[in-house]
Write a protein that holds these residues in place. Structure first.
Motif, PDB file in Angstrom:
ATOM      1  N   LEU A 114      -0.135 -41.203  29.384  1.00  0.00           N
ATOM      2  CA  LEU A 114      -0.039 -42.246  28.366  1.00  0.00           C
ATOM      3  C   LEU A 114       1.061 -41.889  27.382  1.00  0.00           C
ATOM      4  N   SER A 115       1.788 -42.880  26.945  1.00  0.00           N
ATOM      5  CA  SER A 115       2.807 -42.640  25.926  1.00  0.00           C
ATOM      6  C   SER A 115       2.146 -42.441  24.574  1.00  0.00           C
ATOM      7  N   ARG A 116       2.924 -41.896  23.639  1.00  0.00           N
ATOM      8  CA  ARG A 116       2.391 -41.691  22.298  1.00  0.00           C
ATOM      9  C   ARG A 116       1.972 -43.010  21.662  1.00  0.00           C
ATOM     10  N   ALA A 117       2.815 -44.016  21.798  1.00  0.00           N
ATOM     11  CA  ALA A 117       2.528 -45.309  21.178  1.00  0.00           C
ATOM     12  C   ALA A 117       1.280 -45.948  21.798  1.00  0.00           C
ATOM     13  N   LYS A 118       1.182 -45.861  23.129  1.00  0.00           N
ATOM     14  CA  LYS A 118       0.030 -46.444  23.809  1.00  0.00           C
ATOM     15  C   LYS A 118      -1.257 -45.726  23.407  1.00  0.00           C
ATOM     16  N   THR A 119      -1.173 -44.392  23.312  1.00  0.00           N
ATOM     17  CA  THR A 119      -2.349 -43.613  22.929  1.00  0.00           C
ATOM     18  C   THR A 119      -2.819 -43.983  21.532  1.00  0.00           C
ATOM     19  N   THR A 159      -9.002 -34.333  31.748  1.00  0.00           N
ATOM     20  CA  THR A 159     -10.089 -33.816  30.919  1.00  0.00           C
ATOM     21  C   THR A 159     -10.834 -32.660  31.570  1.00  0.00           C
ATOM     22  N   GLU A 160     -11.099 -32.759  32.848  1.00  0.00           N
ATOM     23  CA  GLU A 160     -11.989 -31.808  33.508  1.00  0.00           C
ATOM     24  C   GLU A 160     -11.283 -30.739  34.332  1.00  0.00           C
ATOM     25  N   ASP A 161     -10.068 -31.026  34.826  1.00  0.00           N
ATOM     26  CA  ASP A 161      -9.443 -30.078  35.770  1.00  0.00           C
ATOM     27  C   ASP A 161      -7.958 -30.403  35.878  1.00  0.00           C
ATOM     28  N   ALA A 162      -7.175 -29.940  34.895  1.00  0.00           N
ATOM     29  CA  ALA A 162      -5.762 -30.322  34.805  1.00  0.00           C
ATOM     30  C   ALA A 162      -4.964 -29.882  36.026  1.00  0.00           C
ATOM     31  N   ALA A 182     -12.114 -43.990  29.780  1.00  0.00           N
ATOM     32  CA  ALA A 182     -12.128 -42.838  28.874  1.00  0.00           C
ATOM     33  C   ALA A 182     -13.528 -42.599  28.319  1.00  0.00           C
ATOM     34  N   VAL A 183     -14.273 -43.682  28.036  1.00  0.00           N
ATOM     35  CA  VAL A 183     -15.641 -43.535  27.539  1.00  0.00           C
ATOM     36  C   VAL A 183     -16.511 -42.845  28.582  1.00  0.00           C
ATOM     37  N   LEU A 184     -16.440 -43.305  29.825  1.00  0.00           N
ATOM     38  CA  LEU A 184     -17.293 -42.754  30.874  1.00  0.00           C
ATOM     39  C   LEU A 184     -16.906 -41.323  31.219  1.00  0.00           C
ATOM     40  N   VAL A 185     -15.623 -41.034  31.294  1.00  0.00           N
ATOM     41  CA  VAL A 185     -15.196 -39.655  31.553  1.00  0.00           C
ATOM     42  C   VAL A 185     -15.607 -38.756  30.393  1.00  0.00           C
ATOM     43  N   GLY A 186     -15.520 -39.284  29.184  1.00  0.00           N
ATOM     44  CA  GLY A 186     -15.927 -38.500  28.022  1.00  0.00           C
ATOM     45  C   GLY A 186     -17.392 -38.122  28.054  1.00  0.00           C
ATOM     46  N   MET A 187     -18.212 -38.948  28.663  1.00  0.00           N
ATOM     47  CA  MET A 187     -19.648 -38.668  28.753  1.00  0.00           C
ATOM     48  C   MET A 187     -19.942 -37.449  29.609  1.00  0.00           C
ATOM     49  N   LEU A 188     -19.026 -37.068  30.491  1.00  0.00           N
ATOM     50  CA  LEU A 188     -19.311 -36.001  31.439  1.00  0.00           C
ATOM     51  C   LEU A 188     -19.493 -34.644  30.758  1.00  0.00           C
ATOM     52  N   SER A 248     -19.393 -41.092  20.615  1.00  0.00           N
ATOM     53  CA  SER A 248     -18.770 -41.486  21.877  1.00  0.00           C
ATOM     54  C   SER A 248     -17.328 -41.923  21.662  1.00  0.00           C
ATOM     55  N   LYS A 249     -17.089 -42.656  20.594  1.00  0.00           N
ATOM     56  CA  LYS A 249     -15.698 -43.081  20.324  1.00  0.00           C
ATOM     57  C   LYS A 249     -14.806 -41.875  20.042  1.00  0.00           C
ATOM     58  N   GLY A 250     -15.339 -40.897  19.302  1.00  0.00           N
ATOM     59  CA  GLY A 250     -14.545 -39.700  19.044  1.00  0.00           C
ATOM     60  C   GLY A 250     -14.196 -38.970  20.329  1.00  0.00           C
ATOM     61  N   ARG A 251     -15.153 -38.885  21.228  1.00  0.00           N
ATOM     62  CA  ARG A 251     -14.908 -38.223  22.514  1.00  0.00           C
ATOM     63  C   ARG A 251     -13.942 -39.054  23.354  1.00  0.00           C
ATOM     64  N   ARG A 252     -14.087 -40.381  23.324  1.00  0.00           N
ATOM     65  CA  ARG A 252     -13.157 -41.258  24.041  1.00  0.00           C
ATOM     66  C   ARG A 252     -11.726 -41.022  23.578  1.00  0.00           C
ATOM     67  N   ASP A 253     -11.532 -40.950  22.272  1.00  0.00           N
ATOM     68  CA  ASP A 253     -10.185 -40.738  21.730  1.00  0.00           C
ATOM     69  C   ASP A 253      -9.635 -39.378  22.128  1.00  0.00           C
ATOM     70  N   GLN A 254     -10.522 -38.386  22.237  1.00  0.00           N
ATOM     71  CA  GLN A 254     -10.092 -37.060  22.686  1.00  0.00           C
ATOM     72  C   GLN A 254      -9.603 -37.117  24.132  1.00  0.00           C
ATOM     73  N   VAL A 255     -10.305 -37.882  24.974  1.00  0.00           N
ATOM     74  CA  VAL A 255      -9.867 -38.050  26.362  1.00  0.00           C
ATOM     75  C   VAL A 255      -8.506 -38.744  26.411  1.00  0.00           C
ATOM     76  N   LEU A 256      -8.317 -39.763  25.590  1.00  0.00           N
ATOM     77  CA  LEU A 256      -7.017 -40.450  25.549  1.00  0.00           C
ATOM     78  C   LEU A 256      -5.909 -39.484  25.144  1.00  0.00           C
ATOM     79  N   GLU A 257      -6.191 -38.606  24.181  1.00  0.00           N
ATOM     80  CA  GLU A 257      -5.190 -37.631  23.738  1.00  0.00           C
ATOM     81  C   GLU A 257      -4.837 -36.661  24.862  1.00  0.00           C
TER      82      GLU A 257
END
Length: 760
Positions: free
Chosen positions: A265-270, A110-113, A227-233, A248-257
């Protein structure tokens, strides 16, 4: 064959225009190159100036290599349970092994690929920001700061340099980030980041955030929680899961993506994880509010300990930043019992007080006399919405200004202090209803002592040689030397005659206690009070024997503890040990030295009489209402006009003291609902019942007075003795007279007659 047409001749003006256009293009290019060169020169000159410290010295690699984030000091109960924090910033540091891999993956994705490829500054990210974010106006492209640059910003902040603020700060962060990564490994950089990043709500670091939002340590976070906590950053308030769960859930899902795009993460797991709802186990500051009054006292004591340690060793420790560990004497379970008992009882009693206050129009009288009525807000009486405390807890409500003031003015408050009399260890400290909203600590507040002071008057009498079966005068008397003071017993009984000393204490009778006061003498009483750690300033006033003096629970409870321990008073203590963040012991409490207050025989006599107070006197509700079976000794107290209600009970292993009243003594019951037996004793009764129901705590705190068997106390005498005719005759005469001074009574008529004969 036709002849060619002659070529059209270009006009001189057109040719000049094209020449001028080409010339102007070359001029523009020239100036652009000059401008670019100037910009590069300015950039590198500014960069060199920043590097040389023209805008403030930069930390060296050595300083960065030894850097450690500020860390909150933790306050722990006796069993290690976290009960509080002291911090400039709420932070508890973690080690690399405490970081789950999926948490690291979420952060880097999320922050530094390119975190593991660059050396502190990522040139590609700046190109991306320039073309995608600045030119393309795509804000989803993110910023160009690496994790290391974010660390520098979090730790050192940004300074104001006027028009150069942004470029100078960015250069500083880039230069320091490069030094940071030369000084630390990538793993150490990650640890430093996770320990310094802000999560809002004055919370810093992943460990504190995990505890606050999910009530667990960082090492136990699952993928969704990470993912929730990283999304808060990205924006810790906008994506706060408590305040904005959908966002927050929307941002969490963005982090998972993003984790999927980076191959973590695999597509199915995500897709499966994104279907899961947002779940929190939020604790915030509320979980530690239970210990707020106690923690405040611990903080004061810890500061004194560290100041003394600095004076001796020269080594200084910062209580808010050094991550110390303070282990206390508190029994966290007992603290919960005490707080619950107080809240439940006050919630039941407040409506009864409100009815009495309405019946006597107390609010109207208060409004006429309150100084608030002179304020502009009082006259405007605006409505406002906010969080309000009542005995059911905190709630949101809208009240007018006057209603809000009256709400808190008429509120009942309770305090509880529980101590181990053998060691002085404080086991529970409830200083009031709610430390956050009502921070004044009522354990330390001095209020009218009422009858809780009587056992010390009786102890002074036993020290003077009186016995439980000695008889005291129970007749009504008027003391002219004290403004015609005519004390009466609480129940206004008209019983004359004499009562046994033990009976007078067990029943908390006033008339015989005043008689006893004059027999004891001021000097003996003052000596006993001083040894007990109680105030002595009112010892020369006979009304003091009935409670006309002020005392606080933190003074009263250890004093009663001296009776529990055969006449040895242990000072209260709160802290057993202080260590630094690495576990090095900075302070370890020594066993306290007891203060001898009264003889063991006196302590035995008072304890035996106060056991009778519980079994058949003013404290009998412990048996009849709460069904308690322990060998308790105890004493109630009710001040003038029911303004203060007290109860203290003890065993050899526990002393519990309770107080109930309003902040303003004019707010009180006008019926016997305001007595110590009705208003304060029930809190202790609920706590002791909970202890007796807990096998572990019953064994620890409810122990027998084994030492009493070595000091048998005789109370095998009639509680009341009627006066004979001659005694009544001379008592009638003596009732018109007063004691000669505070320490002695005037001799009666018979004594004077016989003395005259003897002298004559």
């Amino acid at each position: 064959m036709s002849a060619r047409k002659p070529a059209a001749r270009r006009s001189p003006s057109a040719k000049g225009k094209r020449g001028r256009k080409g010339g102007s293009g070359r001029v523009l290019l020239k100036w652009a190159l000059i401008g670019l060169a100037a910009a590069l020169i300015a950039f590198f000159s500014l960069l060199q100036a920043v590097r040389m410290g023209a805008f403030g010295a930069l930390p060296t690699e050595q300083e960065l290599g030894s850097i450690r984030s500020e860390e909150a000091t933790l306050i722990l109960a006796e069993d290690g349970t976290l009960i509080g924090k002291l911090f400039a910033k709420d932070r508890t540091n973690v080690r690399y092994k405490d970081l789950p891999q999926h948490l690291i993956d979420a952060l880097v994705s999320t922050e530094d690929a390119r975190f593991f490829q660059h050396a502190g500054v990522d040139g590609r990210s700046y190109i991306r920001v320039f073309f995608r974010t600045l030119l393309g106006r795509d804000r989803s492209g993110g910023g160009g700061s690496t994790i290391s640059q974010q660390i520098v910003k979090n730790l050192y902040g940004r300074s104001d340099h006027g028009p150069l603020t942004i470029p100078v700060n960015k250069m500083k962060e880039a230069l320091v980030a490069q030094r940071l990564e030369r000084a630390l490994s990538k793993n150490d950089v990650l640890v430093l980041y996770f320990n310094s990043v802000p999560f809002g709500e004055n919370t810093y670091g992943i460990e504190s955030a995990a505890q606050r939002f999910f009530n667990k340590p960082a090492r136990r976070l699952d993928v969704l929680e990470s993912a929730v906590l990283v999304g808060m950053l990205k924006a810790n308030t906008a994506y706060n899961p408590r305040l904005h769960p959908a966002r927050s859930k929307g941002r969490r899902d963005q982090v998972l993506e993003l984790m999927h795009e980076r191959g973590h993460l695999s597509r199915a797991k995500t897709d499966s994880l994104r279907q899961r709802p947002l779940r929190l186990d939020y604790t915030g500051g509320d979980a530690l509010d239970l210990y707020g009054y106690f923690n405040h006292q611990v903080e004061q004591e810890a500061r004194a300990i560290l100041r003394e340690a600095e004076r001796r060793t020269g080594q200084r420790h910062n209580l808010e930043k050094d991550g110390l560990r303070i282990t206390t004497t508190l029994d966290a379970g007992l603290q919960r019992m005490a707080a619950d008992a107080a809240h439940e009882h006050l919630a039941a009693m407040q409506p009864k007080l409100d009815r009495e206050l309405r019946a006597r129009k107390a609010r109207a009288a208060w409004e006429r006399g309150t100084p608030h009525r002179r304020s502009a807000r009082w006259k405007a009486d605006p409505m406002s919405a906010g969080e309000l405390y009542d005995h059911g807890g905190r709630r949101l409500d809208s009240l007018s200004h006057r209603d809000s003031l009256w709400h808190y003015h008429r509120l009942l408050h309770g305090a509880v202090l529980i101590m181990d009399p053998g060691s002085g260890a404080v086991r529970a400290w409830v200083g009031g209803n709610d430390h956050r909203y009502l921070p004044f600590d009522l354990v330390k507040a001095r209020r009218s002592a009422a009858s809780t002071i009587k056992p010390f008057v009786y102890a002074a009498a036993l020290e003077r040689g009186l016995q439980p079966c000695d008889y005291l005068d129970n007749s009504r008397r008027t003391y002219g030397a004290y403004d015609d003071w005519a004390p009466d017993n609480f129940d206004r009984d008209t019983t004359e005659g004499e009562v046994a000393l033990w009976h007078a204490l067990a029943r908390s009778l006033n008339r015989p206690t005043v008689d006893l006061y004059f027999r004891v003498g001021v000097d003996t009483l003052r000596t006993v009070l001083g040894a007990m750690g109680l105030p002595t300033k009112d010892a020369d006033k006979p009304a003091m024997a009935l409670g006309a003096t002020s005392v606080a629970l933190h003074e009263l409870v250890p004093a009663y503890g001296s009776f529990a321990q055969g006449g040895n008073r242990m000072p209260a203590r709160l802290i057993t040990r202080i260590t630094d963040a690495q576990g090095k012991v900075l302070y370890k409490a020594k066993s306290g030295r007891p203060v001898r207050t009264v003889s063991t025989e006196t302590a035995a006599g008072i304890t035996a009489m106060l056991q009778r107070a519980v079994n058949e006197g003013t404290g009998s509700a412990l048996r009849t209402r709460y069904g308690l079976s322990g060998p308790y000794a105890g004493k109630t107290g009710t001040s003038q006009d029911y303004s203060d209600a007290w109860f203290v009970a003890y065993t050899p292993s526990l002393v519990i003291g309770t107080w109930v009243g309003a902040h303003d003594p004019s707010v009180h019951f006008s019926s016997n609902l305001g007595t110590g037996g009705q208003l304060a004793l029930p809190i202790a009764g609920r706590v002791l019942r909970a202890i007796e129901s807990d096998p572990k705590r019953r064994k620890r705190y409810i122990s027998a007075f084994g030492w009493l068997t070595e000091h048998p106390i005789s109370m095998d005498c009639a509680p009341v003795r009627e006066p004979n005719l001659l005694q009544r005759l001379f008592r009638r005469h003596d009732q018109r007279e007063e004691p000669a001074d505070q320490g002695e009574r005037k001799p009666g008529l018979l004594e004077r007659l016989f003395k005259k004969r003897k002298d004559g």
